[in-house]
Design an enzyme around this catalytic site. Sequence first.
Site, PDB file in Angstrom:
ATOM      1  N   CYS A 113       0.867  -1.176   0.000  1.00  0.00           N
ATOM      2  CA  CYS A 113       0.000   0.000   0.000  1.00  0.00           C
ATOM      3  C   CYS A 113       0.904   1.227   0.000  1.00  0.00           C
ATOM      4  CB  CYS A 113      -0.906   0.028   1.231  1.00  0.00           C
ATOM      5  SG  CYS A 113      -2.217   1.270   1.100  1.00  0.00           S
ATOM      6  N   LYS A 160     -12.096  -5.164   3.110  1.00  0.00           N
ATOM      7  CA  LYS A 160     -11.514  -4.239   4.085  1.00  0.00           C
ATOM      8  C   LYS A 160     -12.414  -3.026   4.171  1.00  0.00           C
ATOM      9  CE  LYS A 160      -7.503  -1.262   4.767  1.00  0.00           C
ATOM     10  NZ  LYS A 160      -6.101  -1.023   4.419  1.00  0.00           N
ATOM     11  N   LYS A 217     -10.879  -7.883   7.121  1.00  0.00           N
ATOM     12  CA  LYS A 217     -10.324  -6.893   8.036  1.00  0.00           C
ATOM     13  C   LYS A 217     -11.302  -5.756   8.246  1.00  0.00           C
ATOM     14  CE  LYS A 217      -6.747  -3.454   7.950  1.00  0.00           C
ATOM     15  NZ  LYS A 217      -5.900  -2.718   7.082  1.00  0.00           N
ATOM     16  N   SER A 261      -5.444  -2.915  14.866  1.00  0.00           N
ATOM     17  CA  SER A 261      -4.893  -2.164  15.994  1.00  0.00           C
ATOM     18  C   SER A 261      -5.944  -1.788  17.033  1.00  0.00           C
ATOM     19  CB  SER A 261      -4.187  -0.911  15.466  1.00  0.00           C
ATOM     20  OG  SER A 261      -5.073  -0.131  14.675  1.00  0.00           O
ATOM     21  N   TYR A 285      -1.527  -8.305  16.867  1.00  0.00           N
ATOM     22  CA  TYR A 285      -0.461  -7.662  17.640  1.00  0.00           C
ATOM     23  C   TYR A 285      -0.142  -8.457  18.904  1.00  0.00           C
ATOM     24  CZ  TYR A 285      -1.350  -3.973  14.337  1.00  0.00           C
ATOM     25  OH  TYR A 285      -1.492  -3.288  13.158  1.00  0.00           O
TER      26      TYR A 285
HETATM   27  C1  PBG Z   1      -2.745   0.266   4.866  1.00  0.00           C
HETATM   28  C2  PBG Z   1      -3.191  -0.478   6.073  1.00  0.00           C
HETATM   29  C3  PBG Z   1      -3.915  -0.022   7.192  1.00  0.00           C
HETATM   30  C4  PBG Z   1      -3.990  -1.092   8.079  1.00  0.00           C
HETATM   31  C5  PBG Z   1      -3.373  -2.170   7.465  1.00  0.00           C
HETATM   32  N1  PBG Z   1      -2.899  -1.766   6.220  1.00  0.00           N
HETATM   33  C6  PBG Z   1      -4.383   1.321   7.529  1.00  0.00           C
HETATM   34  C7  PBG Z   1      -5.563   1.905   6.878  1.00  0.00           C
HETATM   35  O1  PBG Z   1      -6.178   1.336   5.986  1.00  0.00           O
HETATM   36  O2  PBG Z   1      -5.834   3.029   7.241  1.00  0.00           O
HETATM   37  C8  PBG Z   1      -4.634  -1.079   9.429  1.00  0.00           C
HETATM   38  C9  PBG Z   1      -4.175  -2.143  10.354  1.00  0.00           C
HETATM   39  C10 PBG Z   1      -4.507  -1.926  11.784  1.00  0.00           C
HETATM   40  O3  PBG Z   1      -5.298  -1.048  12.170  1.00  0.00           O
HETATM   41  O4  PBG Z   1      -3.931  -2.661  12.602  1.00  0.00           O
HETATM   42  N2  PBG Z   1      -3.729   0.761   4.043  1.00  0.00           N
END
Ligand code: PBG
Length: 345
Positions: free
Chosen positions: A138, A214, A267, A293, A332
């Site tokens: 990404c 996602k 996700k 997270s 995590y």
């Molecule tokens: C990149 C990405 C993100 C996460 C994983 N890959 C951030 C987003 O989409 O803003 C989030 C992972 C997490 O919150 O642990 N696009």
Amino acid sequence: MSPLNALVQASRAAGEGWTPDPAHRLRRTRRTEALRALVRETRIHARQLVAPMFVFPGTGRREPVGSMPGVERVTPDEALKDARALAALGIGGVILFGLPADKDATGTGGWIDGGIVQETLRRMRDADLDLVLIADTCLCEYTDHGHCGPLLGDGRVDNDATIELLARTAASQATAGADIVAPSAMMDGQVAAIRRGLDEAGAQDTPILAYAAKTASAFYGPFREAAGSTPAFGDRRGYQMDPANGREAMREMEVDIAEGADMLLVKPAMPSLDILATARAAFDVPIGAYQVSGEFAAIEAAAQRGWLDRRRALTEATTSILRAGADFVITYAAADLATWSREAR
Ligand code: PBG
């Protein structure tokens, strides 16, 4: 009303005592831990766990991430030490996120061969660790505006320019040693573009783990602090999915499989358990789930206040993700879960 409930009510109404049907005393198999362990349907195995890592340039440095206790940003040499420790715990793999020295409008730090993730991958590959090395593909960590690709004049992300850059990113990650590339930008056509880019770079055998379903989730907050990838303006709802849509998630996954995804990722995890279960029944490709997270931070924060038992809550959350159908979980808590799973009977 179930027949059993009807029976209970009828018997109560008649003023009779009620005893459960002797054929259906489900507590029988819950009597002892040995019995419970014998009939347990879902177990966490260290090999099913993937640990996220945040890497930044330099040597010998570690920085804690305030909103994720125990998670640190590390330099490539420290990342290698951490990876060795994770491999010793029997963990399945790591997924790398980069914090580049410099950011620009097109996210150059993401796709150049000298990028921070590429550098870390080369070190880990040369160390020949018993770990699957996954690269998050990404650009949001590398663009100065924090969006997942270069922008059009009106501020929207330029889909077709982005997928070409994602293809370059994936090719350079595979060349540097990634065992799997994991596109997470939610651009249309990204899987097909990446498959072509990988094949042209000689990486025909590198699988794509598509972050297919996602959503534009509120649970990514702590990650954006860790990765410094908060959008400078607006949000990601123009490309990430609406969390309200389950059927659309199935379409996203179908399209990604048609474009050549080898595995799917759902996700966030706990807010998407229905999607995970439906996908498990509909598709035969391996499916992972990302306990993001915010899911982790919420449990950690409650545990710090004494409101939740940390070990039990993290174990239950991860078990439920596996029970819903995930083959593996990005979490995590991977190191702790691996340690606990060894202790468990
Ligand atoms: C990149 C990405 C993100 C996460 C994983 N890959 C951030 C987003 O989409 O803003 C989030 C992972 C997490 O919150 O642990 N696009």
